[in-house]
Design a protein around this motif. Structure first.
Motif, mmCIF file in Angstrom:
data_model
loop_
_atom_site.group_PDB
_atom_site.id
_atom_site.type_symbol
_atom_site.label_atom_id
_atom_site.label_comp_id
_atom_site.label_asym_id
_atom_site.label_seq_id
_atom_site.Cartn_x
_atom_site.Cartn_y
_atom_site.Cartn_z
ATOM 1 N N ILE A 84 0.871 -1.178 0.000
ATOM 2 C CA ILE A 84 0.000 0.000 0.000
ATOM 3 C C ILE A 84 0.906 1.225 0.000
ATOM 4 C CG2 ILE A 84 -1.727 1.319 1.260
ATOM 5 C CD1 ILE A 84 -2.790 -1.282 2.406
ATOM 6 N N TYR A 85 0.663 2.099 -1.002
ATOM 7 C CA TYR A 85 1.440 3.330 -1.130
ATOM 8 C C TYR A 85 0.515 4.511 -0.932
ATOM 9 C CZ TYR A 85 5.277 0.631 -3.226
ATOM 10 O OH TYR A 85 6.283 -0.261 -3.437
ATOM 11 N N SER A 86 1.121 5.655 -0.576
ATOM 12 C CA SER A 86 0.358 6.898 -0.495
ATOM 13 C C SER A 86 0.127 7.411 -1.900
ATOM 14 C CB SER A 86 1.123 7.940 0.332
ATOM 15 O OG SER A 86 2.322 8.314 -0.347
ATOM 16 N N LEU A 87 -0.677 8.461 -1.977
ATOM 17 C CA LEU A 87 -0.949 9.036 -3.292
ATOM 18 C C LEU A 87 0.287 9.668 -3.895
ATOM 19 C CD1 LEU A 87 -4.466 10.665 -2.622
ATOM 20 C CD2 LEU A 87 -3.950 8.507 -3.810
ATOM 21 N N ILE A 107 3.625 2.798 2.454
ATOM 22 C CA ILE A 107 3.000 2.921 3.764
ATOM 23 C C ILE A 107 3.021 1.598 4.497
ATOM 24 C CG2 ILE A 107 0.823 3.417 4.965
ATOM 25 C CD1 ILE A 107 0.143 5.382 2.770
ATOM 26 N N LYS A 108 2.598 0.549 3.764
ATOM 27 C CA LYS A 108 2.494 -0.744 4.424
ATOM 28 C C LYS A 108 2.742 -1.845 3.401
ATOM 29 C CE LYS A 108 1.493 -2.789 8.377
ATOM 30 N NZ LYS A 108 2.253 -2.534 9.622
ATOM 31 N N SER A 109 3.404 -2.941 3.846
ATOM 32 C CA SER A 109 3.662 -4.093 2.990
ATOM 33 C C SER A 109 3.356 -5.351 3.767
ATOM 34 C CB SER A 109 5.124 -4.104 2.513
ATOM 35 O OG SER A 109 5.391 -5.283 1.778
ATOM 36 N N CYS A 122 9.466 3.862 -2.927
ATOM 37 C CA CYS A 122 8.781 5.000 -3.534
ATOM 38 C C CYS A 122 8.513 4.690 -4.994
ATOM 39 C CB CYS A 122 9.625 6.266 -3.368
ATOM 40 S SG CYS A 122 8.817 7.765 -3.976
ATOM 41 N N LEU A 123 7.315 4.941 -5.409
ATOM 42 C CA LEU A 123 6.953 4.708 -6.813
ATOM 43 C C LEU A 123 7.492 5.837 -7.661
ATOM 44 C CD1 LEU A 123 3.227 3.555 -6.421
ATOM 45 C CD2 LEU A 123 5.266 2.136 -6.666
ATOM 46 N N ASP A 124 7.940 5.495 -8.893
ATOM 47 C CA ASP A 124 8.467 6.542 -9.780
ATOM 48 C C ASP A 124 7.319 7.312 -10.406
ATOM 49 O OD1 ASP A 124 7.491 4.944 -11.874
ATOM 50 O OD2 ASP A 124 9.383 3.845 -12.014
ATOM 51 N N SER A 125 7.658 8.429 -10.981
ATOM 52 C CA SER A 125 6.653 9.333 -11.539
ATOM 53 C C SER A 125 5.915 8.697 -12.709
ATOM 54 C CB SER A 125 7.322 10.642 -11.981
ATOM 55 O OG SER A 125 8.344 10.376 -12.943
ATOM 56 N N GLU A 126 6.565 7.794 -13.444
ATOM 57 C CA GLU A 126 5.900 7.163 -14.594
ATOM 58 C C GLU A 126 4.675 6.380 -14.155
ATOM 59 O OE1 GLU A 126 6.807 3.925 -18.191
ATOM 60 O OE2 GLU A 126 8.371 4.420 -16.718
#
Length: 470
Positions: free
Chosen positions: A80-83, A88-90, A103-107
């Motif tokens: 679970i990631y933030s917007l 946040i949680k795995s 952290c997810l990349d911008s793409e």
């Protein structure tokens, strides 16, 4: 047939591999959709039950323990990631969090935001293995996005690959058996088809114009083979007729050649006889004191030529060699001089190293050889300003050598190889049998005849006979 079996096996193997991969792809896509839907339902249920305010900041508290329970029940980990793309949680253990993107990349964020259904699937690689990652929004009860659900899905194809290998192994066994059967079937079919062809081939190989050829008879041949056999049998009939016609033609040709040669041989003594009679008529003088000696000489010359024609006629009537050899011990110098005395040309000269060279030869045939060579030499010098024909006799060991030289135009290089061929001549008259006949007589006595010629200078024919013939 064998080629078709091989092509079929390759095509079916290729289609099988393609079908297994497509089925595996569809299976994993459907399974991923089902798992994702089940996890989303569990997440929505957890959001409904929580007492915490449903916000992005409280997602860590809301799924503090529930995330592990959902992962165990669904047998699949998720994140679970933030917007903003921060983790946040795995559901994975703490010690494994280092392999999770924090952290997810911008793409990913951009693709997810612009997607019509707010859903994005991305293919990633980890430790050499490819896996798919599904991203979608987590919404509150008012359908407002509060987070991002990340579902990593690893495709396990080991079972499908094992099944594919087993199936291909069994399929290859079946096609190997089919291939062997096709080879055996093709072998027997080809042997059956070519059986008639082999018979025809053997008969055609044994076909000979000089013998009676058998026709082909085969029981129950195919339509094409029957036509081929009929054509072969018709050819055998035509070949038999052609052989009869050819034999008849060869006999007729042999008689024609015999007649030409006899005519040629008879003409040879007739010419000197005519010249002798004309000379006798011109020079006859009853008051000449040597008239009896000259008359005897002219008579001897005529008698020799008449004997030659008689010998030719006898040989022709007996269908033997012309004329038969009557070997006798004779003086070659005397016989050659006697042979050239019948010619009246004053440019014919005779020389001999010895007065007597004894050899065992046929008188008539020796005269014919000398007469033909001298006659050819005379015909070679009609346009020469100072014609000259030289006849010489010499002894070379066990051989007697007779040479006839002229200063005529010579023989062209292209004609040298054909000079002894029957019926070959460069003259406007005559049948070209003279030199061929001379060569046959010389070779009959195990002798040899050669010549040397230079254009514009003349030709020399050299004949050698063994002194003794057995």
């Amino acid at each position: 047939m064998i080629f078709l079996v091989l092509i079929a096996s390759v095509l079916i193997a290729g289609v099988t591999v393609y079908q297994y991969r497509e089925q595996s792809k569809d299976y994993h896509e459907n399974r991923m959709e089902r798992k994702e839907e089940q996890i989303r339902q569990s997440i929505d249920l957890a959001i409904q039950k929580t007492t915490y305010p449903v916000t992005t900041e409280n997602l860590d508290l809301i799924f503090k323990n529930e995330i592990y329970e959902i992962a165990v029940v669904q047998n699949m980990n998720f994140n679970i990631y933030s917007l903003d793309g921060e983790l946040i949680k795995s559901s994975r253990p703490k010690f494994a969090n280092d392999s999770i993107s924090m952290c997810l990349d911008s793409e990913v964020l951009n693709k997810l935001e612009i997607s019509p259904n707010k859903h994005y699937i991305r293919e990633n690689a980890l430790a050499g293995d490819k896996y798919k990652a599904s991203f979608s929004y987590i919404a509150d009860q008012k359908f407002k996005p509060i987070g991002i659900l990340n579902l990593p899905y690893f495709e396990d194809n080991s079972f499908n690959d094992y099944e594919l290998k087993e199936f291909l192994f069994r399929l290859s066994g079946v096609y190997l058996l089919m291939l062997l059967m096709a080879i055996a079937f093709a072998f027997f079919i080809s042997k059956y088809i070519t059986r008639s062809l082999e018979t025809i081939s053997t008969m055609m190989g044994n076909t000979n114009l000089n013998k009676q050829n058998k026709k082909i008879y085969i029981d129950n041949p195919g339509e094409e083979i029957e036509k081929l056999i009929a054509a072969y049998n018709a050819m055998i009939d035509e070949l038999g007729q052609s052989a009869v016609k050819l034999a008849r033609s060869e006999r007729e040709q042999a008689w024609r050649e015999m007649a030409k040669q006899v005519a040629h041989e008879i003409k040879n003594p007739l010419t000197p006889m005519r010249l002798t009679v004309q000379s006798f008529e011109r020079k006859f003088d009853p008051n000449d004191p040597q008239i009896h000696e000259k008359l005897k000489e002219y008579s001897n010359t005529l008698i020799q030529q008449i004997d030659t024609m008689s010998s030719i006629a006898s040989a022709f009537s007996n269908f033997a060699e012309m004329p038969a050899q009557q070997n006798e011990t004779l003086n070659v110098v005397k016989i050659v001089k006697l042979a050239i005395d019948i010619f009246n040309e004053d440019y014919i000269h005779f020389i001999a190293d010895e007065e007597e060279i004894i050899a065992k030869l046929d008188r008539t045939q020796l005269i014919r050889v000398v007469t033909n060579l001298v006659k050819n030499a005379i015909q070679a010098v009609p346009d020469v300003a100072s014609p000259r024909v030289l006849v010489s006799v010499a002894s070379e060991g066990d051989m007697v050598k007779i040479s006839v030289a002229d200063n005529g135009h010579g023989i062209e290089k292209d004609n040298e190889e054909k000079i002894f061929e029957p019926k070959f001549t460069t003259k406007t008259s005559g049948m070209g049998l003279g030199l061929g006949m001379v060569k046959n007589i010389v070779e009959t006595y195990k002798g040899s005849i050669t010549f040397t010629s230079h254009l514009g200078k003349g030709t020399v024919f050299c004949v050698k006979f063994p002194k003794e013939n057995t």
